[in-house]
Motif scaffolding. Structure first.
Motif, short mmCIF file in Angstrom:
data_model
loop_
_atom_site.label_atom_id
_atom_site.label_comp_id
_atom_site.label_asym_id
_atom_site.label_seq_id
_atom_site.Cartn_x
_atom_site.Cartn_y
_atom_site.Cartn_z
N ALA A 90 0.71 -1.35 -0.17
CA ALA A 90 0.12 0.08 -0.07
C ALA A 90 0.81 1.13 0.11
CB ALA A 90 -0.90 0.06 1.10
N GLY A 91 1.77 1.14 0.85
CA GLY A 91 2.53 2.40 1.01
C GLY A 91 3.61 3.01 -0.43
N ILE A 92 3.96 1.99 -1.14
CA ILE A 92 4.54 2.19 -2.35
C ILE A 92 3.46 2.24 -3.38
CG2 ILE A 92 6.25 1.14 -4.00
CD1 ILE A 92 7.18 1.85 -1.23
N ALA A 93 2.45 1.64 -3.54
CA ALA A 93 1.57 1.53 -4.54
C ALA A 93 0.86 2.97 -4.64
CB ALA A 93 0.52 0.32 -4.46
N ASN A 94 0.62 3.63 -3.31
CA ASN A 94 -0.12 4.94 -3.23
C ASN A 94 1.00 6.01 -3.85
OD1 ASN A 94 -2.52 3.89 -2.19
ND2 ASN A 94 -1.84 4.12 0.29
N GLN A 95 2.37 5.71 -3.69
CA GLN A 95 3.01 6.86 -4.07
C GLN A 95 3.02 6.81 -5.65
OE1 GLN A 95 7.04 6.93 -2.52
NE2 GLN A 95 6.25 5.75 -0.65
N VAL A 96 2.95 5.76 -6.23
CA VAL A 96 3.09 5.72 -7.85
C VAL A 96 1.73 6.31 -8.56
CG1 VAL A 96 4.97 4.20 -8.01
CG2 VAL A 96 2.94 3.32 -7.87
N LEU A 97 0.76 5.61 -7.71
CA LEU A 97 -0.55 5.93 -8.12
C LEU A 97 -1.20 7.42 -7.96
CD1 LEU A 97 -3.23 4.93 -9.48
CD2 LEU A 97 -4.19 4.17 -7.24
N GLY A 98 -0.55 7.95 -6.77
CA GLY A 98 -0.66 9.30 -6.32
C GLY A 98 -0.31 10.06 -7.48
N LEU A 99 1.04 9.86 -7.97
CA LEU A 99 1.74 10.73 -8.90
C LEU A 99 0.87 10.78 -10.51
CD1 LEU A 99 3.97 12.75 -10.03
CD2 LEU A 99 5.44 10.72 -9.93
N ALA A 100 0.52 9.40 -10.57
CA ALA A 100 -0.11 9.18 -11.89
C ALA A 100 -1.33 9.75 -12.03
CB ALA A 100 -0.21 7.67 -12.14
N GLU A 101 -2.15 10.02 -10.80
CA GLU A 101 -3.32 10.85 -10.78
C GLU A 101 -3.17 12.24 -10.91
OE1 GLU A 101 -5.97 7.28 -8.15
OE2 GLU A 101 -4.84 9.10 -6.97
N ALA A 102 -2.01 12.53 -10.25
CA ALA A 102 -1.74 13.98 -10.27
C ALA A 102 -1.41 14.47 -11.88
CB ALA A 102 -0.47 14.40 -9.43
N VAL A 103 -0.96 13.74 -12.56
CA VAL A 103 -0.36 13.91 -13.70
C VAL A 103 -1.89 13.92 -14.81
CG1 VAL A 103 0.63 13.03 -15.88
CG2 VAL A 103 1.93 12.88 -13.91
N ALA A 104 -2.68 13.05 -14.46
CA ALA A 104 -3.82 12.92 -15.15
C ALA A 104 -4.83 14.08 -14.65
CB ALA A 104 -4.42 11.46 -14.85
N ARG A 105 -4.67 14.83 -13.75
CA ARG A 105 -5.30 16.00 -13.52
C ARG A 105 -4.68 17.21 -14.20
NH1 ARG A 105 -5.13 13.96 -8.04
NH2 ARG A 105 -3.37 15.33 -7.35
N LEU A 106 -3.41 17.14 -14.77
CA LEU A 106 -2.87 18.04 -15.57
C LEU A 106 -3.17 17.90 -16.97
CD1 LEU A 106 0.40 18.48 -14.07
CD2 LEU A 106 -1.49 19.84 -13.70
N THR A 107 -3.44 16.59 -17.39
CA THR A 107 -3.35 16.39 -19.10
C THR A 107 -4.34 15.07 -19.41
OG1 THR A 107 -2.19 16.14 -21.02
CG2 THR A 107 -1.40 15.22 -19.36
N PRO A 108 -5.17 15.07 -20.08
CA PRO A 108 -5.89 13.61 -20.15
C PRO A 108 -4.94 12.54 -20.33
CG PRO A 108 -6.65 15.24 -21.81
CD PRO A 108 -5.54 16.15 -21.22
N ALA A 109 -5.40 11.58 -19.55
CA ALA A 109 -4.40 10.55 -19.47
C ALA A 109 -5.21 9.13 -19.18
CB ALA A 109 -3.39 10.70 -18.43
N THR A 110 -5.05 8.13 -19.26
CA THR A 110 -5.50 6.59 -18.79
C THR A 110 -4.56 6.07 -18.11
OG1 THR A 110 -6.88 6.25 -20.88
CG2 THR A 110 -6.22 4.42 -19.65
N ILE A 111 -4.81 5.71 -16.82
CA ILE A 111 -3.79 5.07 -16.09
C ILE A 111 -4.12 3.70 -15.89
CG2 ILE A 111 -3.17 4.91 -13.45
CD1 ILE A 111 -4.15 7.98 -13.09
N VAL A 112 -3.01 3.00 -16.00
CA VAL A 112 -2.96 1.35 -15.83
C VAL A 112 -2.06 0.97 -14.53
CG1 VAL A 112 -2.43 -0.94 -16.90
CG2 VAL A 112 -3.33 1.20 -18.44
N VAL A 113 -2.71 0.49 -13.57
CA VAL A 113 -2.00 -0.17 -12.62
C VAL A 113 -1.33 -1.45 -12.78
CG1 VAL A 113 -2.12 -0.98 -10.18
CG2 VAL A 113 -3.54 1.12 -10.98
N LYS A 114 -0.16 -1.69 -12.48
CA LYS A 114 0.75 -2.86 -12.51
C LYS A 114 1.38 -3.23 -11.44
CE LYS A 114 0.51 -3.22 -17.21
NZ LYS A 114 -0.02 -4.73 -18.04
N THR A 115 1.08 -4.29 -10.98
CA THR A 115 1.66 -5.13 -9.67
C THR A 115 2.83 -6.14 -10.18
OG1 THR A 115 -0.25 -4.68 -8.74
CG2 THR A 115 1.30 -6.23 -7.52
#
Length: 342
Positions: free
Chosen positions: A25-50
């Motif tokens: 959780a602590g690691i996944a939230n960091q990468v997903l949080g940054l991806a979501e922040a990028v997607a707030r700036l420009t249209p983007a599709t986020i794919v989560v990979k584990t």
């Protein structure tokens, strides 16, 4: 370059972002949080990979994971083409894949690695906490870690808890408890002392306790805190059912955080509310944690909890937003034909 929150891609297709971690959780939230922040700036599709390795290979050093695709566990996501526009990864498990992404994508993927990856030459951008003291021309240092906390998300989650929180007296005292790590521990004696201090603070203030225990909280400490504090006005979240974490942050007048977690302290600092740091037992010295907490104090964000609830103000942290803007700046510089703009 001011990308702003209304940025849009010049190209008709949204960017594809991969948020890659080992699933913790602590690691996944960091990468997903940054991806979501990028997607707030420009249209983007986020794919989560584990990424998970088979037990035989899991503890192998990164340098020996020469065929990482063949070493993955059956329940791991596969890492193969088509490659994303931006790869955002964190954690040791991702390194064997991150280091070869520029080659495998033929230079068409921007490779972003969070935390300290050691040698940063394989990446387009390394985003690391200041206290890790990572340097390099392709490095961005942040105060703390990237995360998923935003005002909108806190407000959205608060709605589901609104009726229960609205009846509680103020001040609302959110207490975020971590647990045992390589450097810190929460012993029974420490939990007893913490419970006494928390009870005193709640009773003296006339407020309510919003207590959140983590998966890392030792069972004995969990039992002590729950038993000693369950009669106070408020809510105690032990890990079952819907998580009120974001709602607690939104509702809080004061936030108390154990000193073991960079993530929780950084997330709390997004709120702009007073953050009191709770001492834990030290298993050994940890200069990185000491540098981190000293920086928070220097910025006027936190103070050590002394049993009393003081009020102060500071500029809320937006390090995740700053990191997202840098990601797109580097993307535009590397791929001018696919650039995004405000």
């Amino acid at each position: 370059m001011d990308l702003g929150v209304r940025a849009a891609a010049r190209n008709s297709q949204p960017l594809t972002l991969w948020a890659v971690s080992d699933g913790r959780a602590g690691i996944a939230n960091q990468v997903l949080g940054l991806a979501e922040a990028v997607a707030r700036l420009t249209p983007a599709t986020i794919v989560v990979k584990t990424i998970r390795y088979a037990p035989l290979f899991d503890r192998w050093p990164t340098a020996l994971k020469l065929w990482p695709d063949a070493m993955l566990a059956s329940d791991s996501d596969r890492i193969n083409a088509p490659w994303p526009d931006i790869w955002i990864a964190a954690g040791r498990a991702t390194l064997p894949h991150s280091r070869r992404l520029r080659q495998f994508s033929q230079g068409r993927t921007l490779v972003v690695q969070l935390q300290d990856p050691g040698d940063g030459a394989s990446f387009d951008l390394v985003i690391a906490p200041e206290h890790d003291q990572v340097s390099g021309s392709n490095t961005l240092s942040l105060l703390g870690s990237t995360n998923r906390v935003t005002r909108d998300r806190m407000k959205a989650d608060a709605g589901a808890w609104g009726d229960r929180l609205a009846t509680l007296p103020h001040p609302h005292i959110a207490v975020l408890i971590g647990g045992r790590s390589k450097i810190h521990d929460l012993t029974a004696a420490r939990a007893e002392a913490l419970a006494r201090d928390l009870r005193s603070a709640v009773e003296t203030s006339g407020g309510a306790l919003l207590l959140s225990l983590s998966r890392r909280t030792p069972e004995v400490a969990r039992q002590i805190l729950t038993e000693r504090l369950k009669d106070l006005p408020g809510l105690i979240y032990e890990g079952n059912g819907d998580n009120p974490y974001f709602a607690f942050l939104d509702a809080a007048d004061h936030i108390l955080v154990t000193e073991d977690s960079v993530n929780m302290a950084t997330e709390a600092a997004v709120t702009g509310k007073p953050i009191h740091i709770l001492a834990m037992d030290r298993l050994r010295t940890g200069s990185k944690f000491e540098r981190f907490h000293q920086t928070l104090r220097d910025h006027g964000i936190t103070r050590s909890f002394d049993g009393h609830l003081a009020d102060w103000t500071y500029t809320p942290l937006d390090e995740t937003g700053r990191a997202a803007r840098r990601v797109l700046e580097v993307f535009n510089a590397k791929f001018p034909d696919r650039s995004v703009s405000a």
